[in-house]
Design a protein around this motif. Sequence first.
Motif, PDB file in Angstrom:
ATOM      1  N   LEU A 155       0.831  -1.213   0.000  1.00 35.30           N
ATOM      2  CA  LEU A 155       0.000   0.000   0.000  1.00 35.30           C
ATOM      3  C   LEU A 155       0.861   1.257   0.000  1.00 35.30           C
ATOM      4  O   LEU A 155       0.563   2.239  -0.674  1.00 35.30           O
ATOM      5  CB  LEU A 155      -0.900   0.026   1.238  1.00 35.30           C
ATOM      6  CG  LEU A 155      -2.286  -0.574   1.106  1.00 35.30           C
ATOM      7  CD1 LEU A 155      -3.019  -0.437   2.437  1.00 35.30           C
ATOM      8  CD2 LEU A 155      -3.091   0.132   0.024  1.00 35.30           C
ATOM      9  N   MET A 156       1.951   1.211   0.768  1.00 39.84           N
ATOM     10  CA  MET A 156       2.853   2.375   0.807  1.00 39.84           C
ATOM     11  C   MET A 156       3.462   2.616  -0.572  1.00 39.84           C
ATOM     12  O   MET A 156       3.640   3.748  -1.005  1.00 39.84           O
ATOM     13  CB  MET A 156       3.938   2.168   1.873  1.00 39.84           C
ATOM     14  CG  MET A 156       3.408   2.299   3.292  1.00 39.84           C
ATOM     15  SD  MET A 156       4.592   1.757   4.549  1.00 39.84           S
ATOM     16  CE  MET A 156       5.774   3.105   4.524  1.00 39.84           C
ATOM     17  N   ILE A 161       5.190   6.123  -1.735  1.00 39.45           N
ATOM     18  CA  ILE A 161       6.141   6.486  -0.695  1.00 39.45           C
ATOM     19  C   ILE A 161       7.457   5.814  -1.048  1.00 39.45           C
ATOM     20  O   ILE A 161       7.523   4.593  -1.157  1.00 39.45           O
ATOM     21  CB  ILE A 161       5.631   6.043   0.693  1.00 39.45           C
ATOM     22  CG1 ILE A 161       4.399   6.871   1.059  1.00 39.45           C
ATOM     23  CG2 ILE A 161       6.733   6.170   1.745  1.00 39.45           C
ATOM     24  CD1 ILE A 161       3.722   6.468   2.325  1.00 39.45           C
ATOM     25  N   PRO A 162       8.513   6.613  -1.302  1.00 36.25           N
ATOM     26  CA  PRO A 162       9.777   6.023  -1.736  1.00 36.25           C
ATOM     27  C   PRO A 162      10.335   5.070  -0.676  1.00 36.25           C
ATOM     28  O   PRO A 162      10.181   5.316   0.513  1.00 36.25           O
ATOM     29  CB  PRO A 162      10.699   7.235  -1.912  1.00 36.25           C
ATOM     30  CG  PRO A 162       9.802   8.424  -1.945  1.00 36.25           C
ATOM     31  CD  PRO A 162       8.575   8.069  -1.168  1.00 36.25           C
ATOM     32  N   ALA A 163      10.977   4.003  -1.130  1.00 34.92           N
ATOM     33  CA  ALA A 163      11.611   3.012  -0.261  1.00 34.92           C
ATOM     34  C   ALA A 163      10.663   2.501   0.819  1.00 34.92           C
ATOM     35  O   ALA A 163      11.001   2.459   2.000  1.00 34.92           O
ATOM     36  CB  ALA A 163      12.884   3.598   0.366  1.00 34.92           C
ATOM     37  N   VAL A 168       8.791   1.010   6.476  1.00 28.04           N
ATOM     38  CA  VAL A 168       7.557   0.497   7.052  1.00 28.04           C
ATOM     39  C   VAL A 168       7.548   0.529   8.586  1.00 28.04           C
ATOM     40  O   VAL A 168       6.501   0.655   9.207  1.00 28.04           O
ATOM     41  CB  VAL A 168       7.249  -0.924   6.501  1.00 28.04           C
ATOM     42  CG1 VAL A 168       8.266  -1.936   7.000  1.00 28.04           C
ATOM     43  CG2 VAL A 168       5.826  -1.357   6.820  1.00 28.04           C
ATOM     44  N   ASN A 169       8.740   0.472   9.177  1.00 26.50           N
ATOM     45  CA  ASN A 169       8.791   0.508  10.645  1.00 26.50           C
ATOM     46  C   ASN A 169       8.994   1.906  11.221  1.00 26.50           C
ATOM     47  O   ASN A 169       9.144   2.071  12.425  1.00 26.50           O
ATOM     48  CB  ASN A 169       9.903  -0.422  11.149  1.00 26.50           C
ATOM     49  CG  ASN A 169       9.578  -1.880  10.847  1.00 26.50           C
ATOM     50  OD1 ASN A 169       8.407  -2.285  10.896  1.00 26.50           O
ATOM     51  ND2 ASN A 169      10.590  -2.654  10.483  1.00 26.50           N
ATOM     52  N   ASP A 170       9.012   2.912  10.346  1.00 28.21           N
ATOM     53  CA  ASP A 170       9.169   4.288  10.833  1.00 28.21           C
ATOM     54  C   ASP A 170       7.874   4.776  11.483  1.00 28.21           C
ATOM     55  O   ASP A 170       6.792   4.273  11.201  1.00 28.21           O
ATOM     56  CB  ASP A 170       9.535   5.221   9.670  1.00 28.21           C
ATOM     57  CG  ASP A 170      10.997   5.047   9.246  1.00 28.21           C
ATOM     58  OD1 ASP A 170      11.704   4.244   9.891  1.00 28.21           O
ATOM     59  OD2 ASP A 170      11.407   5.707   8.276  1.00 28.21           O
ATOM     60  N   SER A 176       7.417  13.387   6.226  1.00 26.18           N
ATOM     61  CA  SER A 176       7.022  14.771   5.947  1.00 26.18           C
ATOM     62  C   SER A 176       5.495  14.851   5.916  1.00 26.18           C
ATOM     63  O   SER A 176       4.812  13.829   5.825  1.00 26.18           O
ATOM     64  CB  SER A 176       7.573  15.205   4.596  1.00 26.18           C
ATOM     65  OG  SER A 176       6.934  14.465   3.571  1.00 26.18           O
ATOM     66  N   GLY A 177       4.988  16.063   5.940  1.00 26.14           N
ATOM     67  CA  GLY A 177       3.533  16.250   5.915  1.00 26.14           C
ATOM     68  C   GLY A 177       2.882  15.596   4.706  1.00 26.14           C
ATOM     69  O   GLY A 177       1.852  14.932   4.823  1.00 26.14           O
ATOM     70  N   GLY A 178       3.514  15.765   3.542  1.00 25.57           N
ATOM     71  CA  GLY A 178       2.959  15.195   2.315  1.00 25.57           C
ATOM     72  C   GLY A 178       2.965  13.672   2.364  1.00 25.57           C
ATOM     73  O   GLY A 178       2.000  13.014   1.952  1.00 25.57           O
ATOM     74  N   MET A 179       4.049  13.107   2.885  1.00 25.98           N
ATOM     75  CA  MET A 179       4.151  11.642   2.976  1.00 25.98           C
ATOM     76  C   MET A 179       3.147  11.092   3.983  1.00 25.98           C
ATOM     77  O   MET A 179       2.556  10.035   3.777  1.00 25.98           O
ATOM     78  CB  MET A 179       5.578  11.227   3.386  1.00 25.98           C
ATOM     79  CG  MET A 179       6.590  11.415   2.279  1.00 25.98           C
ATOM     80  SD  MET A 179       6.176  10.410   0.821  1.00 25.98           S
ATOM     81  CE  MET A 179       6.814  11.436  -0.482  1.00 25.98           C
ATOM     82  N   ARG A 180       2.945  11.847   5.065  1.00 22.69           N
ATOM     83  CA  ARG A 180       1.954  11.404   6.061  1.00 22.69           C
ATOM     84  C   ARG A 180       0.559  11.392   5.446  1.00 22.69           C
ATOM     85  O   ARG A 180      -0.236  10.508   5.713  1.00 22.69           O
ATOM     86  CB  ARG A 180       1.956  12.345   7.275  1.00 22.69           C
ATOM     87  CG  ARG A 180       2.987  11.971   8.313  1.00 22.69           C
ATOM     88  CD  ARG A 180       2.658  12.612   9.633  1.00 22.69           C
ATOM     89  NE  ARG A 180       2.727  14.057   9.584  1.00 22.69           N
ATOM     90  CZ  ARG A 180       3.802  14.754   9.868  1.00 22.69           C
ATOM     91  NH1 ARG A 180       4.920  14.154  10.221  1.00 22.69           N
ATOM     92  NH2 ARG A 180       3.792  16.064   9.797  1.00 22.69           N
TER      93      ARG A 180
END
Length: 352
Positions: A155-156, A161-163, A168-170, A176-180
């Motif tokens: 899904l990521m 979402i790069p890498a 996945v465990n972060d 960043s706001g956009g990634m969230r």
Amino acid sequence: MTTIDKTASVPAPRDGATFDGPLLDVRDLHVEFRTREGVAKAVNGVSYSVKAGETLAVLGESGSGKSVTAQAIMGILDTPPGFVTKGEIVFRGQDMLKMSDEEHRKVRGSKIAMIFQDALSSLNPVLSVGYQLGEMFRVHQGLSKKEAKVKAIELMDRVKIPAAAARVNDYPHQFSGGMRQRIMIAMALALEPDLIIADEPTTALDVTVQAQVMDLLAELQREYNMGLILITHDLGVVADVADKIAVMYAGRIVEQAPVHELYKRPAHPYTKGLLESIPRLDQKGQELYAIKGLPPNLLKIPSGCAFNPRCPKADDVCRTDIPVLVPVTEQDGTDLPGRGSACHFWKETIHG
Ligand SMILES: Nc1ncnc2c1ncn2[C@@H]1O[C@H](COP(=O)(O)OP(=O)(O)OP(=O)(O)O)[C@@H](O)[C@H]1O
Ligand SMILES: [Mg+2]
């Protein structure tokens, strides 16, 4: 027709259009908040519908009832003080307001998903994003921890979402706001809903990131043939992604139209004001128009048209008679499909 491949690990695009008719049909919805100060009439007869594969943008200033309408649809209204006092919320032919709690929960758990403005407060800060994404699959589909993690990574990836595998465990704060916000989109997609309601999904982001997230959402919506309700106070954000727009003011829809027509020829002075207050590159240096005055106090909505105290066109009739949403036509009476305006002077506004 696209078939559902349940064995595929990434949700397969489906053909939501197999359901004949609108996915969601909100009819004459009324919501009020009974507070110590009085009754705030937040939603006063809203009707809108969205089909599979269609994007409806709901636009309006702060306090116009956009989110409260969405909360009523999702069954997450703050009750008390908020109450649905009238109307129907028909999802795939069934009135959700008449469903049992259990049935309602099922629908909103898997068929309708919501994306909120603020990803940071929607995500749990002490759990990794992979865990939170995986939870959707563990809880709803009974997958093992390991299987759920694989799904979470996919899904990521899906929301670019790069890498993904490495991240996945972060934890939420490490993105960043956009990634969230992409993670929120992934959460919403996890159970392959028929409908997504996105409430100001990009408001907290800067302009470039806003466009990227909006494009992603539009792309996924097309691919999965979902219905999308996009709530925003920013006309600029939805121009490229929405099919149609409903403009809200003081808990009512004052204008509705296919998106490009609304931009070209607004049929309500409020919409006109909103359009004129968008900064335009080709008018650099010109002073930006702002609609005078403030949105009304919902405890004491002005009589007649709620917009009348701020309206350049207001006349006596506007102070006494509430305008209903009527079909908008060409000057010669030709139908303009999908268009409506709740203004006594819509003809002058659009044709004048
Ligand atoms: N929990 C609450 N208690 C009392 N009144 C509420 C509550 N939530 C909303 N309201 C009332 O409903 C009105 C509409 O709120 P809503 O959140 O739908 O506005 P909105 O159009 O989404 O605005 P924004 O762009 O600021 O998000 C508010 O102005 C407020 O008067
Ligand atoms: Mg809101």
